[in-house]
Design an enzyme around this catalytic site. Structure first.
Site, short mmCIF file in Angstrom:
data_model
loop_
_atom_site.label_atom_id
_atom_site.label_comp_id
_atom_site.label_asym_id
_atom_site.label_seq_id
_atom_site.Cartn_x
_atom_site.Cartn_y
_atom_site.Cartn_z
N HIS A 62 -11.00 28.63 -28.79
CA HIS A 62 -8.95 27.27 -29.31
C HIS A 62 -8.57 28.78 -29.71
CE1 HIS A 62 -10.37 23.12 -29.23
NE2 HIS A 62 -11.46 24.25 -28.92
N ASP A 112 -5.45 28.44 -31.44
CA ASP A 112 -5.60 28.78 -33.11
C ASP A 112 -6.29 28.90 -33.71
OD1 ASP A 112 -6.17 26.98 -32.08
OD2 ASP A 112 -4.97 25.75 -33.10
N GLY A 118 -10.02 18.20 -31.60
CA GLY A 118 -9.76 16.66 -31.92
C GLY A 118 -10.72 16.30 -32.81
N HIS A 178 -13.82 17.99 -25.35
CA HIS A 178 -14.67 17.62 -25.41
C HIS A 178 -15.68 16.31 -26.62
CE1 HIS A 178 -12.76 21.16 -27.28
NE2 HIS A 178 -13.58 21.45 -28.17
N GLU A 192 -20.13 16.27 -30.02
CA GLU A 192 -20.18 17.26 -30.67
C GLU A 192 -20.15 16.28 -32.16
OE1 GLU A 192 -16.38 19.15 -31.37
OE2 GLU A 192 -18.07 20.50 -32.47
N ASP A 226 -15.99 29.38 -29.76
CA ASP A 226 -15.30 28.03 -29.94
C ASP A 226 -14.22 28.55 -30.73
OD1 ASP A 226 -14.62 25.60 -30.74
OD2 ASP A 226 -15.89 24.64 -32.11
N1 HPA Z 1 -13.80 20.18 -32.31
C1 HPA Z 1 -12.53 19.88 -31.51
N2 HPA Z 1 -11.48 19.71 -31.40
C2 HPA Z 1 -12.04 21.38 -31.54
C3 HPA Z 1 -12.92 22.31 -31.88
C4 HPA Z 1 -14.09 21.42 -32.03
O1 HPA Z 1 -14.72 22.21 -32.11
N3 HPA Z 1 -12.41 23.41 -32.64
C5 HPA Z 1 -10.67 23.30 -32.39
N4 HPA Z 1 -10.02 22.21 -32.06
ZN ZN Z 2 -14.02 23.42 -29.47
#
Ligand code: HPA
Ligand code: ZN
Length: 350
Positions: free
Chosen positions: A33, A35, A188, A215, A218, A295
């Site tokens: 990511h 950011d 998110g 995603h 998780e 990540d």
């Molecule tokens: N999961 C969901 N959104 C995210 C993640 C993540 O691990 N990292 C940055 N945004």
């Molecule tokens: Zn991610």
């Protein structure tokens, strides 16, 4: 007999050549990511460039704001750390430079190809449109010498349906096979906003032939991964919890879905409660297409090289395992066959 001996020595020689050619110091990151990738240094450069006063009077204070503590409780707490980096990426120059600086940084750490993801809708606080945010990131991509592509994230959340649909439309407009926007994702708070609520966006993406990863598995369980695969995801961000359902695990395997695994992230977000039970090696040995990624390298204070080292030291990851993982990443990358071939050469032959 002579022929057999000759044959055996040729095979042995080829083995030696291929083993020595693969040095194990070149990497591919397909789950990163933007950011989440701002290091202390990059954050300071972006603040200087835009005359933004950082809310910290020392490096150690800034580091506390940027990185997640070891006692982080959940993905939700983890995601709070994105607030500060995002304030530095609300202008075209801030966004362009963040892409360039992040790519240059990971290049210096041995990464030879990356897919950088970000959500254009999170960069519209100071007047940029989502399209401006895509153009700015594309400029940064062009200015870096690292081979990379962009993935546009839709965001889980409330009241952002229109913004998510706009991201899908813009992905359609800017989609290329390589050298720009190559796919979309959904990021998110997975535990708060279930994957099943996002079918309509991916139905549209499918109708436009936009490839996507999601995603899933998780902060939520295996059903979330099943939903993402049903939508048409060809890769899964994390998916670490598929072990919770043997059926979903079998589905991931039979469909050849790539799992974008990120060990430190999963440890810090508690997607995996006890790393002794981290299922990476089991998935790998079961021939599930696992890959190893960062990540959010800034927020986690890691590098991809460190993640490989961590897996070597704690899970006995071998040289051959690394080859398989990198080959999985190349096969799953959202790019052309030509680029994949050149990556194979760079990683396995040079
Ligand atoms: N999961 C969901 N959104 C995210 C993640 C993540 O691990 N990292 C940055 N945004
Ligand atoms: Zn991610």
């Amino acid at each position: 007999m002579k022929k057999l001996k000759f044959f055996v020595s040729v095979i042995a020689l080829l083995c030696v050549i291929s083993c020595t050619a693969f040095a194990g110091d070149k990497y591919i990151d397909i789950h990163l990511h933007l950011d989440g990738a701002l290091t202390l240094d990059i954050a300071k450069k972006l603040a200087d460039l835009q005359n933004i006063k950082l809310p910290a009077s020392s490096d150690s204070e800034l580091e506390k704001l940027l990185t997640v503590p070891e006692d982080c409780k959940s993905l939700n707490e983890f995601l709070e750390r994105f607030a500060l980096p995002l304030t530095l990426m609300q202008t075209p120059e801030g966004l362009r430079e963040s892409v360039r600086l992040v790519l240059d940084n990971i290049k210096s750490q041995g990464v030879v190809y990356a897919e950088v993801r970000y959500a254009p809708q999170l960069h519209c606080d100071k007047g940029m449109t989502q399209e401006d945010a895509i153009k700015a990131a594309l400029e940064g991509l062009k200015e870096s010498s690292l081979k990379a592509n962009l993935i546009l994230c839709l965001m889980r959340g409330e009241g952002n349906d229109a913004a998510n649909f706009e991201t899908v439309e813009l992905a359609k407009k800017y989609l290329v096979q390589d050298g720009g926007v190559v796919a979309i994702d959904l990021a998110g708070a997975e535990a708060l906003f279930p994957t099943s609520d996002y079918a309509k966006f991916f139905e549209l993406a499918r109708s436009y032939n936009i490839p996507f990863t999601i995603h899933a598995g998780e902060a939520d369980g295996a059903q979330s991964v099943r939903d993402a695969i049903t939508f048409g995801a060809v890769r899964i961000g994390h998916g670490v919890r598929i072990y919770e359902s043997p059926d979903v695990e079998a589905l991931v395997k039979s469909k050849g879905i790539c799992l974008e695994l990120c060990p430190t992230s999963s440890r810090l977000t508690h997607a995996v409660e006890d790393m002794k039970n981290y299922p990476f090696m089991r998935y790998l040995h079961d021939e599930i297409r696992v890959t190893l990624n960062t990540d959010d390298m800034g927020i986690e204070n890691i590098t991809l090289a460190n993640e490989f080292k961590y897996m070597r030291e704690n899970f006995g990851l071998t040289h051959e395992d690394e080859r398989i993982i990198l080959n999985n990443a190349i096969n799953a990358a959202f790019t052309t066959d030509e680029v994949k071939e050149s990556l194979r050469k760079i990683i396995f032959e040079e």
